[in-house]
Structures are given as structure tokens and as C-alpha cells.
Write a protein that holds these residues in place. Structure first.
Motif, PDB file in Angstrom:
ATOM      1  N   GLU A  56       0.813  -1.223   0.000  1.00  0.00           N
ATOM      2  CA  GLU A  56       0.000   0.000   0.000  1.00  0.00           C
ATOM      3  C   GLU A  56       0.844   1.268   0.000  1.00  0.00           C
ATOM      4  O   GLU A  56       0.495   2.257  -0.653  1.00  0.00           O
ATOM      5  CB  GLU A  56      -0.945  -0.018   1.204  1.00  0.00           C
ATOM      6  CG  GLU A  56      -2.007  -1.112   1.129  1.00  0.00           C
ATOM      7  CD  GLU A  56      -2.909  -1.120   2.338  1.00  0.00           C
ATOM      8  OE1 GLU A  56      -2.401  -0.910   3.466  1.00  0.00           O
ATOM      9  OE2 GLU A  56      -4.112  -1.322   2.173  1.00  0.00           O
ATOM     10  N   ALA A  57       1.938   1.257   0.742  1.00  0.00           N
ATOM     11  CA  ALA A  57       2.805   2.450   0.782  1.00  0.00           C
ATOM     12  C   ALA A  57       3.377   2.735  -0.605  1.00  0.00           C
ATOM     13  O   ALA A  57       3.448   3.892  -1.041  1.00  0.00           O
ATOM     14  CB  ALA A  57       3.934   2.248   1.793  1.00  0.00           C
ATOM     15  N   LEU A  58       3.760   1.693  -1.324  1.00  0.00           N
ATOM     16  CA  LEU A  58       4.306   1.868  -2.674  1.00  0.00           C
ATOM     17  C   LEU A  58       3.220   2.321  -3.647  1.00  0.00           C
ATOM     18  O   LEU A  58       3.497   3.075  -4.581  1.00  0.00           O
ATOM     19  CB  LEU A  58       4.948   0.569  -3.155  1.00  0.00           C
ATOM     20  CG  LEU A  58       6.218   0.155  -2.404  1.00  0.00           C
ATOM     21  CD1 LEU A  58       6.731  -1.186  -2.920  1.00  0.00           C
ATOM     22  CD2 LEU A  58       7.307   1.222  -2.541  1.00  0.00           C
ATOM     23  N   ASP A  59       1.986   1.861  -3.430  1.00  0.00           N
ATOM     24  CA  ASP A  59       0.866   2.332  -4.265  1.00  0.00           C
ATOM     25  C   ASP A  59       0.725   3.846  -4.147  1.00  0.00           C
ATOM     26  O   ASP A  59       0.576   4.557  -5.152  1.00  0.00           O
ATOM     27  CB  ASP A  59      -0.446   1.665  -3.832  1.00  0.00           C
ATOM     28  CG  ASP A  59      -0.608   0.273  -4.402  1.00  0.00           C
ATOM     29  OD1 ASP A  59       0.130  -0.070  -5.343  1.00  0.00           O
ATOM     30  OD2 ASP A  59      -1.475  -0.470  -3.913  1.00  0.00           O
ATOM     31  N   ALA A  60       0.739   4.343  -2.902  1.00  0.00           N
ATOM     32  CA  ALA A  60       0.605   5.784  -2.680  1.00  0.00           C
ATOM     33  C   ALA A  60       1.800   6.529  -3.262  1.00  0.00           C
ATOM     34  O   ALA A  60       1.646   7.617  -3.831  1.00  0.00           O
ATOM     35  CB  ALA A  60       0.472   6.074  -1.184  1.00  0.00           C
ATOM     36  N   PHE A  61       2.982   5.940  -3.132  1.00  0.00           N
ATOM     37  CA  PHE A  61       4.193   6.527  -3.710  1.00  0.00           C
ATOM     38  C   PHE A  61       4.017   6.726  -5.207  1.00  0.00           C
ATOM     39  O   PHE A  61       4.374   7.768  -5.771  1.00  0.00           O
ATOM     40  CB  PHE A  61       5.397   5.609  -3.461  1.00  0.00           C
ATOM     41  CG  PHE A  61       6.530   6.294  -2.763  1.00  0.00           C
ATOM     42  CD1 PHE A  61       7.191   7.360  -3.351  1.00  0.00           C
ATOM     43  CD2 PHE A  61       6.947   5.877  -1.503  1.00  0.00           C
ATOM     44  CE1 PHE A  61       8.242   7.987  -2.712  1.00  0.00           C
ATOM     45  CE2 PHE A  61       7.998   6.507  -0.852  1.00  0.00           C
ATOM     46  CZ  PHE A  61       8.650   7.563  -1.460  1.00  0.00           C
ATOM     47  N   ARG A  62       3.465   5.716  -5.867  1.00  0.00           N
ATOM     48  CA  ARG A  62       3.259   5.802  -7.313  1.00  0.00           C
ATOM     49  C   ARG A  62       2.290   6.934  -7.648  1.00  0.00           C
ATOM     50  O   ARG A  62       2.477   7.669  -8.624  1.00  0.00           O
ATOM     51  CB  ARG A  62       2.722   4.470  -7.851  1.00  0.00           C
ATOM     52  CG  ARG A  62       2.366   4.495  -9.330  1.00  0.00           C
ATOM     53  CD  ARG A  62       2.226   3.100  -9.892  1.00  0.00           C
ATOM     54  NE  ARG A  62       1.483   2.215  -9.011  1.00  0.00           N
ATOM     55  CZ  ARG A  62       1.522   0.882  -9.101  1.00  0.00           C
ATOM     56  NH1 ARG A  62       2.273   0.301 -10.009  1.00  0.00           N
ATOM     57  NH2 ARG A  62       0.804   0.137  -8.270  1.00  0.00           N
ATOM     58  N   GLY A  63       1.234   7.082  -6.838  1.00  0.00           N
ATOM     59  CA  GLY A  63       0.279   8.165  -7.069  1.00  0.00           C
ATOM     60  C   GLY A  63       0.905   9.530  -6.908  1.00  0.00           C
ATOM     61  O   GLY A  63       0.683  10.442  -7.725  1.00  0.00           O
ATOM     62  N   LEU A  64       1.718   9.701  -5.861  1.00  0.00           N
ATOM     63  CA  LEU A  64       2.390  10.988  -5.635  1.00  0.00           C
ATOM     64  C   LEU A  64       3.382  11.291  -6.753  1.00  0.00           C
ATOM     65  O   LEU A  64       3.524  12.446  -7.164  1.00  0.00           O
ATOM     66  CB  LEU A  64       3.093  10.967  -4.273  1.00  0.00           C
ATOM     67  CG  LEU A  64       2.171  10.944  -3.044  1.00  0.00           C
ATOM     68  CD1 LEU A  64       2.988  10.756  -1.770  1.00  0.00           C
ATOM     69  CD2 LEU A  64       1.353  12.230  -2.967  1.00  0.00           C
ATOM     70  N   CYS A  65       4.065  10.261  -7.224  1.00  0.00           N
ATOM     71  CA  CYS A  65       5.002  10.463  -8.336  1.00  0.00           C
ATOM     72  C   CYS A  65       4.247  10.862  -9.606  1.00  0.00           C
ATOM     73  O   CYS A  65       4.720  11.709 -10.376  1.00  0.00           O
ATOM     74  CB  CYS A  65       5.814   9.192  -8.583  1.00  0.00           C
ATOM     75  SG  CYS A  65       7.073   8.887  -7.330  1.00  0.00           S
ATOM     76  N   ALA A  66       3.077  10.259  -9.827  1.00  0.00           N
ATOM     77  CA  ALA A  66       2.267  10.607 -10.999  1.00  0.00           C
ATOM     78  C   ALA A  66       1.839  12.072 -10.938  1.00  0.00           C
ATOM     79  O   ALA A  66       1.913  12.804 -11.936  1.00  0.00           O
ATOM     80  CB  ALA A  66       1.044   9.694 -11.091  1.00  0.00           C
ATOM     81  N   LEU A  67       1.411  12.531  -9.761  1.00  0.00           N
ATOM     82  CA  LEU A  67       1.019  13.935  -9.603  1.00  0.00           C
ATOM     83  C   LEU A  67       2.226  14.857  -9.786  1.00  0.00           C
ATOM     84  O   LEU A  67       2.096  15.957 -10.343  1.00  0.00           O
ATOM     85  CB  LEU A  67       0.388  14.153  -8.228  1.00  0.00           C
ATOM     86  CG  LEU A  67      -0.995  13.536  -8.016  1.00  0.00           C
ATOM     87  CD1 LEU A  67      -1.442  13.698  -6.570  1.00  0.00           C
ATOM     88  CD2 LEU A  67      -2.032  14.164  -8.957  1.00  0.00           C
ATOM     89  N   SER A  68       3.383  14.414  -9.330  1.00  0.00           N
ATOM     90  CA  SER A  68       4.604  15.216  -9.507  1.00  0.00           C
ATOM     91  C   SER A  68       4.957  15.358 -10.982  1.00  0.00           C
ATOM     92  O   SER A  68       5.415  16.419 -11.425  1.00  0.00           O
ATOM     93  CB  SER A  68       5.774  14.572  -8.749  1.00  0.00           C
ATOM     94  OG  SER A  68       5.541  14.571  -7.363  1.00  0.00           O
TER      95      SER A  68
END
Length: 364
Positions: free
Chosen positions: A6-18
Motif C-alpha cells: 500500500e505504501a508503494l501504491d501511494a508513492f506511485r500516485g504521488l510520483c504521478a502527480l509530480s
């Protein structure tokens, strides 16, 4: 049931927004922070995470069926890619129609990166694989999807054909590609080399995790490591140095490996619902944002046509939006981000999930 990171899922989302903010150019806004100006490097993070997740899902299966594997990967990424390609072809048709009403765009319809000759490579997802095709054509973020799509097949064959030596195969592929990047080799396109090195590096990171996942990292120590990695990521993203495309992936490999343990306070924060939502929508965010930015650029042209007010200025050969107010400019950023997220919820529900359900229905 397979573990979900789950932590990596959120990481991917934040990277996408970045990455979305990286592609925005708005004067006096957060998009001008050095971190976001360097956030294009997070595409390497996507490759690494894909390798990690694919190794988790398929890398150590005792039996792997080619047909079911290919269908699963195809229906996961192709429906949204195809939909967005149709959207961008429609944009070119709209530009063609608009020229008849005296509205001009920065480029002629169906020219350069949106030439008719680029449609077939995009349909086949080969635009990033040859020096004869434009990897940033039409929906430009799909250049990385072009690479991932065929790496999926390479990954399958490493698992099936080199079952006993797959770890050595993954390590060799990653190191060989890293070496070619370092020496600026033209054996393959630099985009492909980046994808190969990072994807198979991610697969190796998962094999390491698989062997040490029993280790319990103390919460305080895990939190210290997680904060330290975040500081390093912020530094690397905004730094400019020759070996950045080598150092950044290595940092991301360590990040993916550590956050897979979900041992610290940062991981706990990443599990909150809004951040989990960004992870769920990350593919749609990544694939739809270029279309939203195109519509924003079009809106500025219409605004100028109606009012005579120019809110676009060229700085260092890039087109920037400038309303004249930093507050309004930052509000524009927030509106664009909100539009991307709302659009992504739509494409996730009606295209991504449709593709996944189609794959389930087609199973015998």
C-alpha cells in the motif's frame, strides 16, 4: 492472497502527480519549485515499481501460462492507451477544423509529433523502440507505456526459459542496460535502456525483499530510514549533475525495497485513504494529464481570441501561463490538478476497470 504494498501504491500516485506538475509551466506557482522541475525523473520510479510488482505477481509462480499472462497485461494497459490515442487524434481533427475559422495553433494539424505516420507506431506501442519513430508523439506520456508493454513479454520469457537462472538474467539485463546508459550507447534508444535497467532492477529488488521479508524493522529505525530517503529523493529530484540518471534509479531501488516493509511513520501516512486513491488512479493520472494540459492551452488561445488578452509568454523556449497574479496562477494549478484527478476517476472506472473485467470475462 498476495500481499499488497500500500505504501508503494501511494508513492506511485504521488510520483504521478509530480509528473503532472513537471509538465505544467505556470509563472510564480509551485510548478516552478526546483523539485517539480526535476520530477520527470520519477518515470524511472514507475519502471522500477513495475518490475518489483511483476516479480511479486508472476516472477516466482511455478507455472505461468503465456496466453493468460499476456491477456492480463494487455487488458491492464492497452484500453486506456487506445482511448487516449483516439482523444489526441480527435484533437488534431479539431485543430484542422479550427483553422477554417481563423484559429491558429502552435503547430499545424497532423504534423511533426502528431503526424499521420506516427499513428501506427502508437497503435502498436513501438514509438519508443526505434530511432525512426517519435517517442513523444500524440499522448506523449505513453512513451514509457510503449517500453513497459514489450518488457512484459521479455519478463515472461526470463521467468519461463531461464527459470533456474532468472535472478542472474534479471541482474545481467539491468546491469548491462545501466552500463550502456553510462557509456551513451546507441545500441538501443535511451528510453528503452532506461526501461530495461530500471524494470529488471525492480525485479531484483523484489527478489531481495522476498529473501529478507521476515526481518522486522523497528518502528523508530524504519521511520528514520524513510525520512532520510525522502530527503535524498527531494535532493536528487532538484539536483543537476551528469550521473543523475544513474544515481536516481539506484536511490529509487533502495526506496522501493525499504518502503515494501512499511515499517515507519511515513508508510503509515501513505496508507491514508486520499493517498491510496492517488495510487489507485496513478495510471489514469499519468495517461490523461497531457490531454488536460492541451485543453488548458487551447482555452488560453480562445481567451485571447475573445478578449485580446495574452496570458501566454515564452520563457527559455517554453510556453508559460501567466495571469499576472501569483495567487491566481497557483489557483490555476490547483484547478488543473483537480480536473486531472476527476477525469482520472472517470477513466479508471469506465476504461481501466472495464479492461480488467473484460479480461476476467474472457477467461475459460
Amino acid at each position: 492472497m498476495k500481499k499488497r504494498f500500500e505504501a508503494l501504491d501511494a508513492f506511485r500516485g504521488l510520483c504521478a502527480l509530480s509528473v503532472v506538475l513537471y509538465h505544467m509551466h505556470i509563472v510564480g506557482s509551485i510548478t516552478e519549485l526546483k523539485f517539480f522541475q526535476g520530477s520527470g525523473v520519477f518515470v524511472e520510479f514507475f519502471f522500477i515499481l513495475s518490475g518489483f510488482v511483476l516479480a511479486h505477481g508472476y516472477g516466482f509462480k511455478e507455472s505461468l501460462n503465456f496466453k493468460s499472462y499476456c491477456k492480463a497485461r494487455f487488458f491492464r494497459i492497452y484500453p486506456l492507451h487506445f482511448f487516449m490515442l483516439v482523444v489526441f487524434v480527435a484533437f488534431e481533427l479539431m485543430k484542422l477544423l479550427a483553422t477554417n475559422f481563423g484559429v491558429s495553433f502552435n503547430g499545424e494539424p497532423f504534423s511533426d509529433k502528431t503526424a499521420v505516420s506516427e499513428i501506427i507506431p502508437n497503435l502498436l506501442l513501438i514509438q519508443s523502440w526505434t530511432p525512426y519513430t517519435e517517442h513523444l508523439s500524440f499522448n506523449f506520456p505513453s512513451w514509457s507505456i510503449s517500453i513497459e508493454f514489450y518488457i512484459y513479454f521479455l519478463f515472461f520469457f526470463t521467468v519461463v526459459l531461464f527459470s533456474k537462472f532468472k535472478l542472474l538474467t534479471w541482474l545481467t539485463a539491468s546491469l548491462f542496460a545501466f552500463t550502456l546508459i553510462y557509456f551513451h550507447s546507441e545500441l538501443l534508444t535511451k528510453q528503452v535502456l532506461s526501461g530495461l535497467s530500471c524494470f529488471f532492477g525492480g525485479a531484483i529488488a523484489y527478489s531481495v525483499y522476498r529473501n529478507i521479508s521476515h526481518i522486522k524493522i523497528p518502528y523508530i529505525l524504519g521511520s528514520i530510514f524513510e525520512f532520510a530517503l525522502l530527503v535524498c529523493i527531494v535532493f536528487i529530484a532538484q539536483a543537476q549533475f551528469e550521473l543523475k540518471l544513474i544515481v536516481a534509479p539506484l536511490l529509487f531501488l533502495i526506496t522501493v525495497l525499504l518502503f515494501s516493509f512499511e515499517a515507519g511513520v511515513v508508510s503509515k501516512i501513505l496508507k491514508i485513504k486520499p493517498l491510496q486513491l492517488t495510487g489507485q488512479l496513478s495510471y489514469s493520472i499519468y495517461m490523461t494529464h497531457a490531454a488536460i494540459l492541451f485543453l488548458v492551452a487551447t482555452a488560453t488561445l480562445v481567451f485571447k481570441k475573445l478578449t485580446g488578452i495574452e496570458i501566454i509568454k515564452t520563457i527559455n523556449s517554453l510556453k508559460y501561463i501567466d495571469s499576472g497574479s501569483a495567487y491566481i496562477n497557483n489557483l490555476i494549478v490547483l484547478i488543473i490538478l483537480a480536473t486531472v484527478i476527476i477525469t482520472s476517476k472517470f477513466t479508471y472506472k469506465y476504461i481501466e476497470l472495464w479492461g480488467l473485467n473484460l479480461n476476467k470475462k474472457s477467461k475459460p
